[in-house]
Write a protein that holds these residues in place. Structure first.
Motif, PDB file in Angstrom:
ATOM      1  N   HIS A   1      37.484  39.332  45.369  1.00 28.26           N
ATOM      2  CA  HIS A   1      38.027  37.649  45.087  1.00 28.26           C
ATOM      3  C   HIS A   1      37.082  36.439  44.491  1.00 28.26           C
ATOM      4  N   GLU A   2      35.748  35.858  45.372  1.00 33.16           N
ATOM      5  CA  GLU A   2      34.850  35.588  44.448  1.00 33.16           C
ATOM      6  C   GLU A   2      34.501  35.773  42.840  1.00 33.16           C
ATOM      7  N   GLY A   3      34.804  37.152  42.537  1.00 32.21           N
ATOM      8  CA  GLY A   3      34.669  36.902  40.754  1.00 32.21           C
ATOM      9  C   GLY A   3      35.565  36.505  39.803  1.00 32.21           C
ATOM     10  N   ILE A   4      37.115  36.875  40.723  1.00 35.47           N
ATOM     11  CA  ILE A   4      38.332  36.448  39.856  1.00 35.47           C
ATOM     12  C   ILE A   4      38.354  34.970  40.478  1.00 35.47           C
ATOM     13  N   ASP A   5      37.747  34.505  41.819  1.00 36.28           N
ATOM     14  CA  ASP A   5      37.132  33.194  41.298  1.00 36.28           C
ATOM     15  C   ASP A   5      36.680  32.632  40.502  1.00 36.28           C
ATOM     16  N   ASN A   6      35.643  33.097  40.529  1.00 35.84           N
ATOM     17  CA  ASN A   6      34.685  32.527  38.967  1.00 35.84           C
ATOM     18  C   ASN A   6      34.905  32.377  38.227  1.00 35.84           C
ATOM     19  N   THR A   7      35.970  33.195  37.399  1.00 32.43           N
ATOM     20  CA  THR A   7      37.234  33.430  36.132  1.00 32.43           C
ATOM     21  C   THR A   7      37.586  31.909  36.082  1.00 32.43           C
ATOM     22  N   LEU A   8      38.181  32.436  37.150  1.00 34.81           N
ATOM     23  CA  LEU A   8      38.786  31.058  36.820  1.00 34.81           C
ATOM     24  C   LEU A   8      38.130  29.274  36.680  1.00 34.81           C
TER      25      LEU A   8
ATOM     26  N   TYR B   1      46.754  36.858  47.696  1.00 38.79           N
ATOM     27  CA  TYR B   1      45.102  38.052  48.108  1.00 38.79           C
ATOM     28  C   TYR B   1      45.645  38.596  48.943  1.00 38.79           C
ATOM     29  N   SER B   2      45.530  40.088  48.948  1.00 44.01           N
ATOM     30  CA  SER B   2      45.302  40.539  49.999  1.00 44.01           C
ATOM     31  C   SER B   2      43.807  41.272  51.090  1.00 44.01           C
ATOM     32  N   GLN B   3      43.966  41.178  51.997  1.00 44.16           N
ATOM     33  CA  GLN B   3      42.059  41.265  52.787  1.00 44.16           C
ATOM     34  C   GLN B   3      41.821  42.583  52.577  1.00 44.16           C
ATOM     35  N   LEU B   4      40.935  41.999  51.536  1.00 45.86           N
ATOM     36  CA  LEU B   4      40.477  43.424  50.571  1.00 45.86           C
ATOM     37  C   LEU B   4      38.806  43.692  51.553  1.00 45.86           C
ATOM     38  N   PRO B   5      38.419  45.248  51.775  1.00 45.78           N
ATOM     39  CA  PRO B   5      37.198  44.928  52.130  1.00 45.78           C
ATOM     40  C   PRO B   5      35.858  44.818  50.755  1.00 45.78           C
ATOM     41  N   ASN B   6      34.813  44.990  50.877  1.00 48.64           N
ATOM     42  CA  ASN B   6      33.913  44.827  49.262  1.00 48.64           C
ATOM     43  C   ASN B   6      34.103  46.246  49.030  1.00 48.64           C
ATOM     44  N   VAL B   7      33.706  45.497  47.649  1.00 47.51           N
ATOM     45  CA  VAL B   7      34.184  46.541  46.228  1.00 47.51           C
ATOM     46  C   VAL B   7      32.392  47.100  45.839  1.00 47.51           C
ATOM     47  N   THR B   8      31.972  48.617  46.190  1.00 53.77           N
ATOM     48  CA  THR B   8      30.904  48.844  44.855  1.00 53.77           C
ATOM     49  C   THR B   8      31.002  48.684  43.550  1.00 53.77           C
ATOM     50  N   CYS B   9      30.059  47.861  42.905  1.00 48.79           N
ATOM     51  CA  CYS B   9      30.795  48.304  41.198  1.00 48.79           C
ATOM     52  C   CYS B   9      29.876  47.981  40.584  1.00 48.79           C
ATOM     53  N   TYR B  10      29.975  47.147  39.029  1.00 49.91           N
ATOM     54  CA  TYR B  10      28.667  46.315  38.554  1.00 49.91           C
ATOM     55  C   TYR B  10      29.447  44.925  38.436  1.00 49.91           C
ATOM     56  N   PRO B  11      28.843  44.209  39.528  1.00 50.86           N
ATOM     57  CA  PRO B  11      29.943  42.672  39.491  1.00 50.86           C
ATOM     58  C   PRO B  11      29.775  41.796  38.268  1.00 50.86           C
ATOM     59  N   GLY B  12      29.021  41.516  37.390  1.00 51.08           N
ATOM     60  CA  GLY B  12      28.479  41.023  36.414  1.00 51.08           C
ATOM     61  C   GLY B  12      29.563  41.464  34.901  1.00 51.08           C
ATOM     62  N   GLN B  13      30.081  43.203  35.356  1.00 49.35           N
ATOM     63  CA  GLN B  13      30.735  43.812  34.295  1.00 49.35           C
ATOM     64  C   GLN B  13      31.925  43.621  34.942  1.00 49.35           C
ATOM     65  N   LEU B  14      32.181  43.605  35.999  1.00 43.35           N
ATOM     66  CA  LEU B  14      33.590  43.454  36.325  1.00 43.35           C
ATOM     67  C   LEU B  14      34.247  41.996  36.290  1.00 43.35           C
ATOM     68  N   ASN B  15      33.162  40.987  36.679  1.00 47.08           N
ATOM     69  CA  ASN B  15      33.797  39.639  35.879  1.00 47.08           C
ATOM     70  C   ASN B  15      34.036  39.892  35.125  1.00 47.08           C
ATOM     71  N   GLN B  16      33.373  40.115  33.768  1.00 36.95           N
ATOM     72  CA  GLN B  16      33.612  40.238  32.433  1.00 36.95           C
ATOM     73  C   GLN B  16      35.344  41.223  32.404  1.00 36.95           C
ATOM     74  N   VAL B  17      35.957  42.076  33.222  1.00 39.21           N
ATOM     75  CA  VAL B  17      37.318  42.307  32.500  1.00 39.21           C
ATOM     76  C   VAL B  17      37.957  41.319  33.113  1.00 39.21           C
ATOM     77  N   PHE B  18      37.818  40.608  34.413  1.00 41.60           N
ATOM     78  CA  PHE B  18      38.803  39.526  34.556  1.00 41.60           C
ATOM     79  C   PHE B  18      39.351  38.216  33.489  1.00 41.60           C
ATOM     80  N   MET B  19      37.804  38.405  32.994  1.00 45.55           N
ATOM     81  CA  MET B  19      37.763  37.681  31.605  1.00 45.55           C
ATOM     82  C   MET B  19      38.496  37.761  30.991  1.00 45.55           C
TER      83      MET B  19
END
Length: 201
Positions: free
Chosen positions: A32-39, A61-79
């Motif tokens: 959710h932080e990644g999506i909100d930063n993108t917005l 938004y649902s209650q989500l656990p933290n997810v293991t990923c590449y943060p910057g790259q996933l944010n680029q997908v949202f963007m």
């Protein structure tokens, strides 16, 4: 001036969090932080301006656990996906594409055109997967294009408006890097929805 300064601080913070330049390895992150930063970064394109009405963003938004990923790259997908949704909604207004595609425009379709929106929904599927859904209420994507959406250099945008690399890169990040899935669901005249499945760890 104070409001402007606070706004600049928020944008700089969001840019820093969005890029995550110091995090090139797999990490546990809050989706959710990644999506909100993108917005936050795209807020200027969501606001009403000139001939464009405001694009409303509806977050479910649902209650989500933290997810293991590449943060910057996933944010680029949202963007990439959110920018595509904004572009589609703006094209609808500027080119009056709605009336061209739907000559028998109903009052409901006029209402949709005058009230563009993007809905972002997150959900836990099970102990292994979460989904992020990003949907707009634009014109949608013609069926013959569905199989080409994630191909390199394929774009439905006007010349000079798109490179055809955004969804291709998004596919590489989600499927090859994060071992997830990305799919598009669309009916012409009813918008488009991109659903991303991401493994929790």
């Amino acid at each position: 001036m104070q409001v402007g300064t606070e706004r600049i601080q928020e944008i700089v913070k969001s840019l820093r969090n969005f890029s995550r330049l110091d995090e090139t390895e797999l990490k546990q992150v809050n989706i959710h932080e990644g999506i909100d930063n993108t917005l936050m970064i795209l807020e200027h394109r969501l606001q009403a301006r000139h001939e464009y009405p405001e694009i409303k963003v509806i977050k479910k938004y649902s209650q989500l656990p933290n997810v293991t990923c590449y943060p910057g790259q996933l944010n680029q997908v949202f963007m990439n996906i959110i920018v595509n949704a904004i572009d589609a909604l703006e094209a609808l207004v500027v080119n009056d594409q709605w009336s061209k595609v739907n000559p028998q425009t109903t009052s409901n379709q006029i209402l949709t055109k005058n009230n563009p929106k993007i809905e972002i929904k997150t959900e836990v599927i099970d102990e292994k997967w979460i989904t992020v859904s990003i949907a707009d209420n634009g014109l949608g994507i013609n069926e013959e294009f569905h199989s080409k959406l994630f191909d390199p250099f394929f774009t439905t945008k006007a010349v000079g408006k798109g490179t055809g690399l955004g969804l291709f890169i998004s596919y590489q990040i989600i499927v090859e890097k994060d071992k997830g899935q990305i799919r598009c669901f669309s009916v012409p005249g009813e918008g488009a929805e991109f659903v991303i499945r991401i493994p929790i760890c």
